[in-house]
Design an enzyme around this catalytic site. Structure first.
Site, PDB file in Angstrom:
ATOM      1  CG  LEU A 167      -1.862  -1.195   1.390  1.00  0.00           C
ATOM      2  CD1 LEU A 167      -2.789  -0.978   2.588  1.00  0.00           C
ATOM      3  CD2 LEU A 167      -2.682  -1.442   0.121  1.00  0.00           C
ATOM      4  N   GLY A 208       2.737  -5.474   8.300  1.00  0.00           N
ATOM      5  CA  GLY A 208       2.659  -4.052   8.012  1.00  0.00           C
ATOM      6  C   GLY A 208       1.619  -3.773   6.946  1.00  0.00           C
ATOM      7  CG  ASP A 209       2.541  -0.747   4.118  1.00  0.00           C
ATOM      8  OD1 ASP A 209       3.485  -1.537   4.276  1.00  0.00           O
ATOM      9  OD2 ASP A 209       2.688   0.391   3.635  1.00  0.00           O
ATOM     10  CD  GLU A 210       5.734  -6.888   1.370  1.00  0.00           C
ATOM     11  OE1 GLU A 210       6.470  -5.955   1.037  1.00  0.00           O
ATOM     12  OE2 GLU A 210       6.158  -8.013   1.703  1.00  0.00           O
TER      13      GLU A 210
END
Length: 303
Positions: A167, A208-210
């Site tokens: 993201l 995280g954002d992955e």
């Protein structure tokens, strides 16, 4: 029964049912009646128990077969414990570990409720393989599914694809609105991705954002498989670029929204890949190249 045995039988804190060799239910204790709700009026003979406790015909047939086999193997010894799902009179279903001992030509069945124990084990199992925030498969489960997919591809000679989805501009979101807002976006992003991919595919949160998306078997024609994978990747990109509404307690944040995007690296592969680590490395490299070029894009590579 002697008076002492009768008193002990009735007061034991586990369900008990004593059945004669001709199938007549001789006695059941208070715990049996309180747990299952059935009395001797409901089941004067064992044949009445089967349809009450196991309304599904196929499951009932399996229960009767396994129980009779365990009873035959007992030969005056303990009847081995087996787990069964039992329907109570109030229509609730409980999981019972049923065992017992032979008494003459009959038997005394004992029931241990393992419903909560099994539920706790399932919760622990779920935590081991699923992300606690998004409820998506984690890296461990993804790795298992990837290994299974590789074995399938060797037989089918089809192609599949793995995507690393990162993201964009997620840190500024956390910095401005806090981690609660970030969590909302992650949960919504997970929902959107699951809605885009096929039912056979896996959307996983790597941390995280992955996220990592594993596209199951696509096609033996590599060019066609690449087009399908790219189409899904672009639909993921479009979905993640739509506005995210934030629901926060902060008065200043009411009506707040987040406009994000995603950088996606895609690797197309078949069953000839020797090491799965190379897939992640290739997809990562492609994703970071998208980042380098300005984010919000898709790049495919092959191994």
């Amino acid at each position: 029964m002697t008076t002492h045995f009768q008193d002990l039988f009735m007061k034991l804190p586990i369900p008990l049912c004593w059945v004669a060799s001709d199938g007549v239910v001789l006695q059941m204790n208070k715990r049996f009646e309180s747990v299952f709700g059935y009395s001797k009026k409901d089941m004067p003979i064992l044949d009445c128990w089967w349809p009450l406790a196991y309304p599904d015909t196929s499951y009932r047939d399996w229960v009767r077969r396994t129980w009779n086999e365990a009873l035959a193997l007992a030969e005056k010894r303990d009847i081995i414990p087996i787990e069964y799902r039992v329907r109570c009179k109030n229509q609730q279903t409980v999981t019972m570990e049923i065992s017992g001992i032979t008494l003459g030509d009959g038997f005394l069945a004992t029931f241990i409720d393992v419903t909560e124990r099994n539920a706790a084990q399932e919760r622990v199992q779920h935590l081991a393989f699923y992300d606690s925030l998004t409820d998506l498969p984690n890296r461990r489960l993804l790795a298992t599914r990837l290994e299974h997919l590789m074995a399938k591809l060797k037989r089918s000679q089809r192609c599949a694809a793995l995507m690393v989805v990162d993201l964009d501009n997620f840190k500024p979101l956390n910095d401005r609105w806090g981690h609660a807002a970030g969590d909302q976006v992650l949960v919504e992003a997970a929902r959107r991705m699951v809605n885009v991919v096929r039912a056979v595919d896996t959307v996983s949160r790597a941390g995280g954002d992955e996220f990592v998306v594993l596209l199951d078997e696509i096609d033996a024609d590599a060019e066609h498989a690449a087009r399908v994978a790219m189409d899904i990747a672009r639909r993921l990109q479009t979905s993640l670029s739509a506005e995210f509404e934030l629901s926060l307690d902060n008065l200043l944040a009411r009506g707040a929204c987040h406009r994000g995007s995603a950088s996606i690296g895609v690797v197309l592969f078949d069953g000839r890949v020797a090491r799965t680590e190379s897939l992640f490395a290739c997809a990562d490299t492609a994703m970071y190249e998208v980042k380098r070029q300005g984010r919000n894009g898709v790049l495919m590579t092959r191994v």
